[in-house]
Motif scaffolding. Structure first.
Motif, PDB file in Angstrom:
ATOM      1  N   THR A  10       0.808  -1.215   0.000  1.00 29.00           N
ATOM      2  CA  THR A  10       0.000   0.000   0.000  1.00 29.00           C
ATOM      3  C   THR A  10       0.837   1.259   0.000  1.00 29.00           C
ATOM      4  N   SER A 118      -6.278  -5.874   3.826  1.00 27.33           N
ATOM      5  CA  SER A 118      -6.452  -4.923   2.738  1.00 27.33           C
ATOM      6  C   SER A 118      -7.067  -3.626   3.239  1.00 27.33           C
ATOM      7  N   ARG A 119      -7.803  -3.713   4.361  1.00 27.25           N
ATOM      8  CA  ARG A 119      -8.397  -2.526   4.949  1.00 27.25           C
ATOM      9  C   ARG A 119      -8.721  -2.813   6.411  1.00 27.25           C
ATOM     10  N   ASP A 255     -11.730 -13.666   5.266  1.00 25.88           N
ATOM     11  CA  ASP A 255     -12.222 -12.513   4.515  1.00 25.88           C
ATOM     12  C   ASP A 255     -12.607 -11.340   5.402  1.00 25.88           C
ATOM     13  N   HIS A 278      -8.166 -10.455   1.648  1.00 28.49           N
ATOM     14  CA  HIS A 278      -7.780 -10.250   0.252  1.00 28.49           C
ATOM     15  C   HIS A 278      -8.550 -11.229  -0.631  1.00 28.49           C
ATOM     16  N   PRO A 280     -11.353 -12.081  -4.016  1.00 31.83           N
ATOM     17  CA  PRO A 280     -12.666 -11.626  -4.493  1.00 31.83           C
ATOM     18  C   PRO A 280     -13.743 -11.604  -3.421  1.00 31.83           C
ATOM     19  N   ALA A 282     -13.408 -11.096  -0.130  1.00 33.30           N
ATOM     20  CA  ALA A 282     -13.185  -9.942   0.733  1.00 33.30           C
ATOM     21  C   ALA A 282     -13.509  -8.647  -0.003  1.00 33.30           C
ATOM     22  N   ALA A 283     -13.075  -8.537  -1.246  1.00 31.21           N
ATOM     23  CA  ALA A 283     -13.316  -7.312  -2.011  1.00 31.21           C
ATOM     24  C   ALA A 283     -14.803  -7.025  -2.151  1.00 31.21           C
ATOM     25  N   ALA A 284     -15.582  -8.085  -2.313  1.00 31.61           N
ATOM     26  CA  ALA A 284     -17.025  -7.908  -2.469  1.00 31.61           C
ATOM     27  C   ALA A 284     -17.684  -7.402  -1.184  1.00 31.61           C
ATOM     28  N   ALA A 286     -16.277  -5.115   0.957  1.00 37.16           N
ATOM     29  CA  ALA A 286     -15.728  -3.846   1.428  1.00 37.16           C
ATOM     30  C   ALA A 286     -16.787  -2.767   1.614  1.00 37.16           C
ATOM     31  N   SER A 287     -17.588  -2.518   0.602  1.00 33.80           N
ATOM     32  CA  SER A 287     -18.591  -1.456   0.693  1.00 33.80           C
ATOM     33  C   SER A 287     -19.631  -1.765   1.764  1.00 33.80           C
TER      34      SER A 287
END
Length: 518
Positions: A10, A118-119, A255, A278, A280, A282-284, A286-287
């Protein structure tokens, strides 16, 4: 352990590293991990000659609340700024240039880097609040989840409130020590096959006694079934910060992870984190996680709690030699216990479980069954006579927790253990943990039903309206909608009567009466 494959790049990888006397073979600590952006920001605010005309009502002045000043100190009051103070928690033309991260955002980014997420979100209502966020996220994914039965009571509360239907996977139980542990990848795979409508997997690792589940294998199983893995890692907030500690869940493929930062990492009580993994799945999330965190987080978030996470992260990451000393002091206690005639090191019992692939070395479990004293009595006498407080006791064991950067006085603790009285006859042990009762109703159906209070003598066979958890560790022994058994009633009443016992969720602290579905 900041350079694991899961750690996102990052920031500029060319950032120079500052030596921190790391353990042999450990990676150097990036210079940015010595920064505390949020702490620096609130301290800088406190140096300004403000006339405070806003909350909190003490206005940062000890003379306005002398009792509070004596309680927490004038310094703490001076940085007790309200949430959304310009330039610290939100962007400001004066303190934060447009498009630049605020100090709080930068602090969370540093925490994400440190733990390999990732966050990261800082939360100030504890890991219990994090579990409410996570159960809401799980419910948004679908109405069903595969859930470890021995989760913390806050998970059950959250599932109940949002109408999440759990398909329970039962973790192993050491009835001798009175300890609940984890689940295996095979159990999770079987549960997902039997309940294809499940949209998530939710489990606990490590257990209260320090048993670490095979998170990497369980994550692969969950992802192979197309669902994310949520891990309550409340007791492992220090994991991944030293080569001698287990790897933390987010680095192993989880996740969404709930981390109770104050438990092992040393921030102030009630401060915690949510970590996003990290890939897909986990990314899904985030919001969704961002929106749910906002809905649960207080609009009066404590600057003290937020700052303590920032400071604890820096201390833990940049002082690995202190972590090594803490682990060494725990091992000195275990070595002395292994050589003792009365007490026994229970670590092998934890590791012997099929679900345990590792153990938290900062949890010291002592078997008192041959010591002529119960764990509960030892717990009480250590407090009363020696001013030593341990984390947990069961009828058969005493559990101590050593902070990740805290070197303990080993000699004092061992001397106090030897000074405990020894009964001529092995003390009678209360009954072991009861098996879960039969399910008669859904969690929410029972919780929101009309209820009545009945005497303990009449409660057997009735449907509980409450989640009842012997505390600590706070794992519910009875869930809303489960039938109260004679064994469960006896166990909970014995817990409430013990010197260090408490049952969370009970309508009557003594458990002379139980709240049941009318």
């Amino acid at each position: 352990m900041l350079d694991t494959p899961h750690t996102p790049p990052t920031t500029d990888p060319a950032t120079p590293a500052v030596p921190a006397t790391p353990p042999a073979g450990a990676p150097a600590v990036p210079a940015r991990q010595f920064e505390t952006p949020y702490v620096d920001a609130v301290r800088a605010l406190a140096t300004e000659p403000w006339q405070r005309l806003h909350v909190p009502a003490h206005h940062g002045a000890p003379e306005n609340a002398p009792g509070i000043a004596e309680l927490v100190g004038a310094g703490a009051m001076s940085i007790d700024f309200p949430v959304l103070f310009s330039g610290v928690d939100q962007r400001s033309w004066r303190l934060t240039a447009p498009g630049r991260a605020t100090p709080l955002m930068r602090a969370q980014e540093l925490a994400a880097e440190a733990w390999g997420a990732s966050r990261t979100w800082f939360i100030t209502n504890g890991a219990s609040g994090g579990n409410h966020v996570a159960t809401t996220v799980a419910r948004a994914l679908g109405t069903e989840t595969v859930l470890q039965r021995s989760v913390h009571s806050s998970v059950i509360d959250g599932a109940t409130h949002v109408g999440l239907e759990p398909h329970f996977v039962h973790g192993s139980v050491d009835t001798g020590l009175g300890a609940s542990h984890g689940v295996t990848a095979a159990q999770v795979a079987r549960a997902l096959s039997e309940h294809p409508g499940s949209a998530s997997v939710y489990l606990v690792s490590p257990s209260y006694f320090g048993a670490v589940a095979d998170i990497a294998a369980i994550a692969r199983v969950a992802h192979d079934h197309g669902v994310p893995l949520i891990v309550d890692e409340a007791w492992g907030s220090h994991f991944g910060m030293h080569p001698a500690l287990p790897v933390n869940a987010v680095r192993l493929g989880a996740d969404l992870v709930i981390s109770s930062t104050h438990k092992g990492a040393g921030s102030l009580t009630q401060s915690a984190m949510l970590q996003l993994g990290h890939g897909p799945h986990a990314a899904a999330l985030a919001s969704l996680v961002e929106r749910v965190v906002r809905s649960f987080q207080s609009t009066s978030t404590s600057a003290l709690l937020l700052a303590s996470i920032d400071e604890a992260r820096k201390h833990l990451v940049t002082r690995p030699e202190l972590v090594g000393r803490a682990i060494a002091s725990a091992e000195r206690i275990r070595a002395a216990i292994r050589a003792d005639r009365r007490y026994r090191d229970a670590t092998p019992d934890v590791l012997a479980r099929a679900d345990a692939v590792a153990h938290d070395p900062l949890k010291v479990a002592i078997d008192t069954r041959g010591a002529g004293i119960t764990g509960g009595e030892a717990h009480f006498l250590l407090m009363r006579d020696h001013r030593i407080t341990c984390e947990l006791s069961t009828p058969a064991a005493l559990l101590s927790l050593i902070g990740a950067t805290a070197e303990v006085d080993v000699a004092r603790f061992l001397a106090a253990l030897q000074a405990l009285p020894e009964a001529a006859v092995e003390p009678e042990r209360p009954i072991a943990m009861p098996a879960p009762g039969a399910r008669a109703m859904g969690l929410g159906e029972a919780f929101f039903s009309a209820v009545e209070l009945v005497p303990a003598a009449d409660a057997a066979g009735r449907v509980s309206a409450d989640a009842l958890a012997a505390y600590p560790p706070g794992v519910p022994n009875v869930l809303p909608g489960e039938v109260l058994s004679v064994e469960a009633i006896a166990f909970l009443r014995a817990t409430a009567a013990s010197p260090a016992g408490y049952v969370r969720g009970a309508a009557d602290p003594a458990l002379d009466a139980f709240r049941v579905v009318a």
